[in-house]
Motif scaffolding. Sequence first.
Motif, PDB file in Angstrom:
ATOM      1  N   LEU A  37      37.616  42.747  38.790  1.00  0.00           N
ATOM      2  CA  LEU A  37      37.397  41.362  38.444  1.00  0.00           C
ATOM      3  C   LEU A  37      36.269  40.996  37.691  1.00  0.00           C
ATOM      4  CD1 LEU A  37      38.742  38.678  38.646  1.00  0.00           C
ATOM      5  CD2 LEU A  37      37.666  38.492  40.805  1.00  0.00           C
ATOM      6  N   LEU A  38      34.987  41.368  38.289  1.00  0.00           N
ATOM      7  CA  LEU A  38      33.750  40.892  37.632  1.00  0.00           C
ATOM      8  C   LEU A  38      33.620  41.662  36.143  1.00  0.00           C
ATOM      9  CD1 LEU A  38      31.433  41.159  40.723  1.00  0.00           C
ATOM     10  CD2 LEU A  38      32.304  39.073  39.700  1.00  0.00           C
TER      11      LEU A  38
ATOM     12  N   ILE B  55      34.582  40.760  29.971  1.00  0.00           N
ATOM     13  CA  ILE B  55      35.272  41.195  28.767  1.00  0.00           C
ATOM     14  C   ILE B  55      35.851  39.758  28.292  1.00  0.00           C
ATOM     15  CG2 ILE B  55      37.142  42.167  27.550  1.00  0.00           C
ATOM     16  CD1 ILE B  55      34.825  44.000  28.317  1.00  0.00           C
ATOM     17  N   LEU B  56      36.307  38.875  28.903  1.00  0.00           N
ATOM     18  CA  LEU B  56      37.133  37.681  28.859  1.00  0.00           C
ATOM     19  C   LEU B  56      35.952  36.622  27.988  1.00  0.00           C
ATOM     20  CD1 LEU B  56      39.546  36.893  31.472  1.00  0.00           C
ATOM     21  CD2 LEU B  56      39.959  37.794  29.196  1.00  0.00           C
TER      22      LEU B  56
ATOM     23  N   PRO C 262      50.810  31.985  39.855  1.00  0.00           N
ATOM     24  CA  PRO C 262      50.012  33.058  39.430  1.00  0.00           C
ATOM     25  C   PRO C 262      49.129  32.527  38.235  1.00  0.00           C
ATOM     26  CG  PRO C 262      52.317  32.869  38.267  1.00  0.00           C
ATOM     27  CD  PRO C 262      52.399  32.122  39.486  1.00  0.00           C
ATOM     28  N   THR C 263      47.677  32.769  38.684  1.00  0.00           N
ATOM     29  CA  THR C 263      46.550  32.729  37.764  1.00  0.00           C
ATOM     30  C   THR C 263      45.774  33.811  37.677  1.00  0.00           C
ATOM     31  OG1 THR C 263      45.178  31.806  39.449  1.00  0.00           O
ATOM     32  CG2 THR C 263      46.517  30.332  38.445  1.00  0.00           C
ATOM     33  N   ASP C 264      45.087  33.869  36.590  1.00  0.00           N
ATOM     34  CA  ASP C 264      44.155  35.047  36.215  1.00  0.00           C
ATOM     35  C   ASP C 264      42.777  34.771  36.980  1.00  0.00           C
ATOM     36  OD1 ASP C 264      42.767  37.105  35.089  1.00  0.00           O
ATOM     37  OD2 ASP C 264      43.214  36.668  33.167  1.00  0.00           O
ATOM     38  N   GLU C 265      42.526  35.604  37.963  1.00  0.00           N
ATOM     39  CA  GLU C 265      41.499  35.489  38.706  1.00  0.00           C
ATOM     40  C   GLU C 265      40.357  35.706  37.482  1.00  0.00           C
ATOM     41  OE1 GLU C 265      40.742  36.644  42.896  1.00  0.00           O
ATOM     42  OE2 GLU C 265      42.447  38.264  42.083  1.00  0.00           O
ATOM     43  N   ALA C 266      40.268  36.457  36.735  1.00  0.00           N
ATOM     44  CA  ALA C 266      39.188  36.777  35.757  1.00  0.00           C
ATOM     45  C   ALA C 266      38.794  35.693  35.091  1.00  0.00           C
ATOM     46  CB  ALA C 266      39.416  38.189  34.829  1.00  0.00           C
ATOM     47  N   GLU C 267      39.636  34.644  34.956  1.00  0.00           N
ATOM     48  CA  GLU C 267      39.257  33.529  34.209  1.00  0.00           C
ATOM     49  C   GLU C 267      38.618  32.375  34.910  1.00  0.00           C
ATOM     50  OE1 GLU C 267      42.836  32.074  32.332  1.00  0.00           O
ATOM     51  OE2 GLU C 267      43.011  33.745  30.880  1.00  0.00           O
ATOM     52  N   ARG C 268      38.561  32.607  36.117  1.00  0.00           N
ATOM     53  CA  ARG C 268      37.864  31.619  37.059  1.00  0.00           C
ATOM     54  C   ARG C 268      36.413  31.777  36.959  1.00  0.00           C
ATOM     55  NH1 ARG C 268      41.637  32.501  42.045  1.00  0.00           N
ATOM     56  NH2 ARG C 268      43.449  32.583  41.454  1.00  0.00           N
ATOM     57  N   ASP C 269      35.745  31.063  37.567  1.00  0.00           N
ATOM     58  CA  ASP C 269      34.288  30.991  38.041  1.00  0.00           C
ATOM     59  C   ASP C 269      34.059  32.313  39.010  1.00  0.00           C
ATOM     60  OD1 ASP C 269      31.384  30.512  38.203  1.00  0.00           O
ATOM     61  OD2 ASP C 269      31.945  29.742  40.298  1.00  0.00           O
ATOM     62  N   THR C 270      33.115  33.109  38.587  1.00  0.00           N
ATOM     63  CA  THR C 270      33.315  34.510  39.518  1.00  0.00           C
ATOM     64  C   THR C 270      31.795  34.549  40.294  1.00  0.00           C
ATOM     65  OG1 THR C 270      31.653  35.394  37.648  1.00  0.00           O
ATOM     66  CG2 THR C 270      34.168  35.844  37.541  1.00  0.00           C
ATOM     67  N   SER C 271      31.501  32.934  40.595  1.00  0.00           N
ATOM     68  CA  SER C 271      30.175  33.092  41.572  1.00  0.00           C
ATOM     69  C   SER C 271      30.469  33.459  43.263  1.00  0.00           C
ATOM     70  CB  SER C 271      29.445  31.850  41.606  1.00  0.00           C
ATOM     71  OG  SER C 271      30.287  30.847  41.870  1.00  0.00           O
ATOM     72  N   GLN C 272      31.490  33.064  43.450  1.00  0.00           N
ATOM     73  CA  GLN C 272      32.155  33.174  44.819  1.00  0.00           C
ATOM     74  C   GLN C 272      32.567  34.843  44.888  1.00  0.00           C
ATOM     75  OE1 GLN C 272      31.850  31.143  47.266  1.00  0.00           O
ATOM     76  NE2 GLN C 272      31.315  29.533  46.030  1.00  0.00           N
TER      77      GLN C 272
ATOM     78  N   TYR D 126      26.794  45.352  28.718  1.00  0.00           N
ATOM     79  CA  TYR D 126      26.643  45.020  30.175  1.00  0.00           C
ATOM     80  C   TYR D 126      27.860  45.752  30.920  1.00  0.00           C
ATOM     81  CZ  TYR D 126      25.868  42.536  34.510  1.00  0.00           C
ATOM     82  OH  TYR D 126      25.472  42.196  35.802  1.00  0.00           O
ATOM     83  N   VAL D 127      29.086  45.453  30.486  1.00  0.00           N
ATOM     84  CA  VAL D 127      30.270  46.112  31.163  1.00  0.00           C
ATOM     85  C   VAL D 127      30.064  47.691  31.285  1.00  0.00           C
ATOM     86  CG1 VAL D 127      32.730  46.724  31.281  1.00  0.00           C
ATOM     87  CG2 VAL D 127      31.704  44.317  30.850  1.00  0.00           C
TER      88      VAL D 127
END
Length: 289
Positions: free
Chosen positions: A172-173, A178-179, A128-138, A199-200
């Motif tokens: 997610l975006l 926020i992160l 399990p990993t936090d998707e929000a912490e990854r690069d969001t370009s994809q 922006y959010v």
Amino acid sequence: MKYALIFLLSMALVGCSSNDELPDVTADTGEQQIYEQAQRYLRSNNWDLAVRSLQLLESRYPFGKYAEQAQLELIYAHYNGYEQEAAVEAADRFIRLHPSHPNVDYAYYLKGLAAHSANEDLFSRFLPTDEAERDTSQAREAFAEFNQLVTRFPDSPYSPDARARMLHLRNLLARHEILVANYYFRRGAYLAAANRGRYVVENFQRTPAVADGLAVMAQGYILLGLDDLAEDAIATLALNYPDHPNLDKNGEFKSVYTLDGLQRNWINKASFGLFFPPTPPQFDTRPKL
């Protein structure tokens, strides 16, 4: 030693050439036979051989009756074989060559799926990993592809799932922003943090992250000494999210840094700042898993 190296090199070349050969395929194997073989590989989840069979089919019979179907199924085989970039490229090619194909909506759908999972690594598939912490370009690319699908083909059988995935991607975006704001707080970049929160609020309405976006704005403006803007953000937070953990029962902002100044605990005060120094504010009110 020289002969040993030559032998090993020749064996490697033989191995590579044999790997390029498909079982039960000869120079005179017919189009239908290759297609049926590809179907067997697809049914057995043998994605590598399925890809090679479909590619062979198209190269030998580019104008055959199975050519278009093979191109479509090639996207599926690449995607399931964790070859996400190849899947996106195959989908792009199919859409470009067959924009009016009755199943082109499926190509858009698979392209979105492939783009969404393109930045997953081996560990994220099993841990399990936090998707929000990854690069969001994809994730942004996937959102755009799903949006094309639901816009162009609103009645497609894949559109309901695409809309659900778009909702997830949008959340997610927003959470990613926020992160990033939290990171800026740790770096002391308060204006950058406040801008991320704004922006959010402006671009991701109706996502759970909006409440934290307002809290980020309030905190950033407090630290910048922009009390009027901070009060506006706090009032909006209290009006729309009165139960936010950074609000007290009177709707006042709770944090280490408030409109009344830095809130230090008594140990920090007694030790003249030596123990328990204030920590950078962080905002993430998602339910803990």
